[in-house]
Design an enzyme around this catalytic site. Structure first.
Site, PDB file in Angstrom:
ATOM      1  N   GLU A  40     -10.198  -9.618  38.432  1.00 45.00           N
ATOM      2  CA  GLU A  40      -9.181 -10.657  38.250  1.00 45.00           C
ATOM      3  C   GLU A  40      -9.745 -12.050  38.481  1.00 45.00           C
ATOM      4  O   GLU A  40      -9.379 -12.989  37.770  1.00 45.00           O
ATOM      5  CB  GLU A  40      -7.996 -10.401  39.187  1.00 45.00           C
ATOM      6  CG  GLU A  40      -7.153  -9.183  38.822  1.00 45.00           C
ATOM      7  CD  GLU A  40      -6.487  -9.306  37.458  1.00 45.00           C
ATOM      8  OE1 GLU A  40      -6.420 -10.423  36.910  1.00 45.00           O
ATOM      9  OE2 GLU A  40      -6.039  -8.276  36.934  1.00 45.00           O
ATOM     10  N   TYR A 123      -0.833 -15.060  41.593  1.00 43.65           N
ATOM     11  CA  TYR A 123      -1.053 -14.057  40.550  1.00 43.65           C
ATOM     12  C   TYR A 123      -2.061 -12.999  41.008  1.00 43.65           C
ATOM     13  O   TYR A 123      -1.819 -11.793  40.885  1.00 43.65           O
ATOM     14  CB  TYR A 123      -1.546 -14.705  39.259  1.00 43.65           C
ATOM     15  CG  TYR A 123      -2.158 -13.678  38.341  1.00 43.65           C
ATOM     16  CD1 TYR A 123      -1.360 -12.755  37.672  1.00 43.65           C
ATOM     17  CD2 TYR A 123      -3.546 -13.578  38.197  1.00 43.65           C
ATOM     18  CE1 TYR A 123      -1.921 -11.770  36.865  1.00 43.65           C
ATOM     19  CE2 TYR A 123      -4.107 -12.604  37.393  1.00 43.65           C
ATOM     20  CZ  TYR A 123      -3.293 -11.704  36.736  1.00 43.65           C
ATOM     21  OH  TYR A 123      -3.840 -10.728  35.960  1.00 43.65           O
ATOM     22  N   ASP A 141       0.820 -14.406  35.248  1.00 47.22           N
ATOM     23  CA  ASP A 141      -0.222 -15.311  34.775  1.00 47.22           C
ATOM     24  C   ASP A 141       0.236 -15.978  33.473  1.00 47.22           C
ATOM     25  O   ASP A 141       1.414 -15.872  33.089  1.00 47.22           O
ATOM     26  CB  ASP A 141      -1.536 -14.561  34.585  1.00 47.22           C
ATOM     27  CG  ASP A 141      -1.488 -13.547  33.437  1.00 47.22           C
ATOM     28  OD1 ASP A 141      -0.384 -13.295  32.898  1.00 47.22           O
ATOM     29  OD2 ASP A 141      -2.550 -13.015  33.070  1.00 47.22           O
TER      30      ASP A 141
END
Length: 309
Positions: A40, A123, A141
């Site tokens: 991520e 997020y 996101d």
């Protein structure tokens, strides 16, 4: 408009189970907390197709949190080289060191604890918490915001924190038990189907019957966002100083753009030949020869370097 969210959840989970996985994303093979976290962070500001090779190389060198916490700065920067936004790598290591110190080397499960770590925003905390630990928390996101704004035909500015928080708050009480699968399905829909600007693939979208933007033909106009500020232009003279077959490099300051990285020596402004010679003499260098190199330009998110050599 959030009353449509239960139907959204059902449609997306059904679509995720039935839709073929057309992308080879190795972080999905073993969605451990460490793997989800690294992927991520790498995926911020970088396309998935680019991240794949970097992700595999990174994990090969640093297979766990303790290895990341202990790696030297130069080795860490070399592993990150090419991904850009190098502060992400330093935040990763700072967070890893805190995890080793405060959590015995294991990623914390709670959203609030994840959010407190360097480099982890709402997020990323939601993604790690829901995908790796099964927590019922949203992960919102840019892709998710685009899907929701179109679904509801909302004119809200997606660059405002208030918009993002409103979407999080609307999703939170309506998330299914399989929150991680749902969050990934939303991300996937935004990445592959509900594409930016006029590229939305509405005919294959599992939400087309629910989507108010499609009904009103507003896909190309949504989502709304504040126009970006104009990039500042900075003029630089870059020196390739050569002696005995070697080229000089200097380490950039610890703070600011490209902090702590190695680069060719640079001076502000576009210097003429005599100005360049005098500038080098002020730092104790006497060039035997000086000749011009082709001009170049590099564009960052907020600044453009216009360079001569």
């Amino acid at each position: 408009g959030a009353d449509v969210f239960p139907a959204l959840c059902r449609a997306l989970l059904t679509w995720r189970k039935s839709a073929p996985d057309t992308r080879d994303l190795p972080w999905r093979d073993e969605p451990t907390p460490y793997h989800v976290w690294i992927s991520e962070i790498m995926l911020q500001q970088t396309r998935a197709a680019v991240v794949r090779a970097y992700y595999l190389r990174f994990l090969d060198a640093l297979p766990n949190i303790r290895a990341l916490a202990a790696v030297g700065d130069d080795a860490l920067m070399k592993l990150w080289q090419g991904l850009g936004y190098y502060s992400r790598a330093r935040h990763l290591q700072a967070a890893a060191q805190i995890i080793c110190r405060d959590y015995g080397g294991k990623m914390p499960e709670r959203f609030a604890d994840l959010l407190a770590l360097p480099g982890i925003g709402r997020y990323t905390a939601g993604a790690v918490s829901s995908i790796a630990f099964g927590a019922r928390v949203p992960a919102v996101d840019g892709n998710v915001l685009r899907v929701i704004m179109r679904l509801l035909a909302s004119p809200a500015d997606i660059l405002k924190d208030s918009t993002k928080r409103a979407v999080e708050e609307a999703l939170l009480p309506r998330l299914p038990e399989a929150a991680g699968d749902f969050n990934q399905a939303l991300m996937e829909l935004g990445a592959l189907v509900c594409l930016p600007r006029g590229a939305a693939r509405c005919t294959v979208c599992p939400l087309q019957r629910l989507c108010l933007a499609k009904e009103a033909d507003l896909q190309a106009e949504l989502p709304k966002k504040t126009p970006p500020k104009r990039r500042r232009i900075e003029k630089l003279t870059i020196f390739l100083l050569s002696k005995d077959g070697k080229i000089a490099l200097e380490k950039r300051p610890d703070k600011g753009l490209l902090a702590g990285l190695w680069s060719f020596p640079a001076m502000t402004g576009h210097l003429k030949k005599n100005e360049a010679k005098k500038a080098l003499q002020t730092i104790g260098l006497s060039p035997a020869k000086l000749y011009a190199l082709p001009a170049a330009q590099h564009i960052f998110s907020h600044i453009t370097w216009q360079m001569i050599g």
